[in-house]
Design a protein around this motif. Sequence first.
Motif, mmCIF file in Angstrom:
data_model
loop_
_atom_site.group_PDB
_atom_site.id
_atom_site.type_symbol
_atom_site.label_atom_id
_atom_site.label_comp_id
_atom_site.label_asym_id
_atom_site.label_seq_id
_atom_site.Cartn_x
_atom_site.Cartn_y
_atom_site.Cartn_z
ATOM 1 N N PRO A 128 0.810 -1.230 0.000
ATOM 2 C CA PRO A 128 0.000 0.000 0.000
ATOM 3 C C PRO A 128 0.838 1.273 0.000
ATOM 4 O O PRO A 128 1.770 1.411 0.795
ATOM 5 N N ALA A 129 0.491 2.191 -0.881
ATOM 6 C CA ALA A 129 1.205 3.461 -0.982
ATOM 7 C C ALA A 129 1.069 4.294 0.286
ATOM 8 O O ALA A 129 1.925 5.136 0.579
ATOM 9 N N SER A 130 -0.016 4.056 1.050
ATOM 10 C CA SER A 130 -0.254 4.827 2.266
ATOM 11 C C SER A 130 0.690 4.453 3.404
ATOM 12 O O SER A 130 0.827 5.201 4.374
ATOM 13 N N ASP A 131 1.342 3.304 3.300
ATOM 14 C CA ASP A 131 2.257 2.877 4.358
ATOM 15 C C ASP A 131 3.501 3.761 4.340
ATOM 16 O O ASP A 131 4.048 4.050 3.270
ATOM 17 N N PRO A 132 3.975 4.208 5.507
ATOM 18 C CA PRO A 132 5.139 5.114 5.529
ATOM 19 C C PRO A 132 6.431 4.490 5.004
ATOM 20 O O PRO A 132 7.394 5.219 4.727
ATOM 21 N N THR A 133 6.453 3.157 4.849
ATOM 22 C CA THR A 133 7.653 2.522 4.312
ATOM 23 C C THR A 133 7.564 2.273 2.805
ATOM 24 O O THR A 133 8.463 1.668 2.220
ATOM 25 N N SER A 134 6.479 2.736 2.175
ATOM 26 C CA SER A 134 6.336 2.536 0.736
ATOM 27 C C SER A 134 7.278 3.469 -0.025
ATOM 28 O O SER A 134 7.700 4.517 0.487
ATOM 29 N N ALA A 135 7.585 3.091 -1.260
ATOM 30 C CA ALA A 135 8.460 3.927 -2.089
ATOM 31 C C ALA A 135 7.836 5.303 -2.309
ATOM 32 O O ALA A 135 8.532 6.328 -2.264
ATOM 33 N N ILE A 136 6.521 5.335 -2.539
ATOM 34 C CA ILE A 136 5.839 6.615 -2.767
ATOM 35 C C ILE A 136 5.923 7.504 -1.535
ATOM 36 O O ILE A 136 6.211 8.704 -1.627
ATOM 37 N N SER A 137 5.688 6.924 -0.356
ATOM 38 C CA SER A 137 5.739 7.712 0.871
ATOM 39 C C SER A 137 7.142 8.261 1.120
ATOM 40 O O SER A 137 7.308 9.430 1.491
ATOM 41 N N ILE A 138 8.147 7.436 0.910
ATOM 42 C CA ILE A 138 9.529 7.890 1.098
ATOM 43 C C ILE A 138 9.839 9.015 0.121
ATOM 44 O O ILE A 138 10.439 10.036 0.491
ATOM 45 N N ARG A 139 9.401 8.853 -1.117
ATOM 46 C CA ARG A 139 9.644 9.866 -2.145
ATOM 47 C C ARG A 139 8.963 11.181 -1.791
ATOM 48 O O ARG A 139 9.551 12.256 -1.965
ATOM 49 N N GLU A 140 7.735 11.115 -1.308
ATOM 50 C CA GLU A 140 6.957 12.316 -1.029
ATOM 51 C C GLU A 140 7.310 12.977 0.299
ATOM 52 O O GLU A 140 6.826 14.077 0.591
ATOM 53 N N ASN A 141 8.133 12.322 1.090
ATOM 54 C CA ASN A 141 8.472 12.860 2.407
ATOM 55 C C ASN A 141 9.965 13.110 2.583
ATOM 56 O O ASN A 141 10.501 12.993 3.682
ATOM 57 N N GLY A 142 10.615 13.472 1.486
ATOM 58 C CA GLY A 142 11.994 13.933 1.605
ATOM 59 C C GLY A 142 13.067 12.970 1.170
ATOM 60 O O GLY A 142 14.255 13.303 1.252
ATOM 61 N N GLY A 143 12.688 11.761 0.752
ATOM 62 C CA GLY A 143 13.692 10.828 0.261
ATOM 63 C C GLY A 143 14.309 9.960 1.340
ATOM 64 O O GLY A 143 13.904 9.983 2.511
ATOM 65 N N VAL A 144 15.323 9.205 0.959
ATOM 66 C CA VAL A 144 15.906 8.205 1.865
ATOM 67 C C VAL A 144 16.620 8.837 3.052
ATOM 68 O O VAL A 144 16.607 8.292 4.157
ATOM 69 N N ALA A 145 17.240 9.989 2.847
ATOM 70 C CA ALA A 145 17.977 10.627 3.936
ATOM 71 C C ALA A 145 17.054 11.066 5.061
ATOM 72 O O ALA A 145 17.436 11.035 6.238
#
Length: 222
Positions: A128-145
């Motif tokens: 699910p994209a809504s999960d904070p560990t999803s690729a979309i969530s990481i992308r929309e919340n500042g990236g991997v750093a």
Amino acid sequence: MASPITSVTAAEQQHMLFLFMPLKKKTPKEVVAKALSSIQTEIKNISDPRAATGVHFFMFYHLLDGTSPQPKLPVTSFQTMPGKDMLVVQSLYDADFAPYISSFVTNPVIAWGLDQIVNAMDETDIFPASDPTSAISIRENGGVAENPDAFNCLLMRYNFADPTIPASAKTPEGTNYKYVLGVTFPGLTVGKVLQNYPDAPTIWPFPPADIAYEQSTPPTPC
């Protein structure tokens, strides 16, 4: 007089990473190639990260949707999810999983390259994209750093390897690991090589020198 090594701390152990990451269909191979080449170009301007990252080797392999690895094998091997490309990543690294990944995401140059790969991922119908560990969530919340723990979870979701299985010269008795991971010199970290091998920083400088590789001889055709 030296004695045989009979114990290896977690920080000195070697572990395997073996990722099968879903990418957007028809992701240009240049996306992954550019991420890697940009890292290799920009990394020249930073201090030597090799002891910190502890990477002994790595492999990236981009498999396009609906295709088979080439040359095609007579058995099933890597397979793409329907409608998605796949990125296969394998490496052997020192220490535990979390500090290994942290050494990448805390380096702005390497983190930028990792963001390009996360941006190319497609977890539709997988997670699910809504999960904070999803690729979309990481992308929309500042990236991997900005999301190191979430990025760890994303990687482990697609990691066949068990980060608690140490590479060993002899499989420890009483273990029931799901695979055998062998290494010739247990506990010989990248940092130890750089510190103790005579003239290591000169022989293998950072950034790397250009090397001419002699053509290897393939086996006789069958």
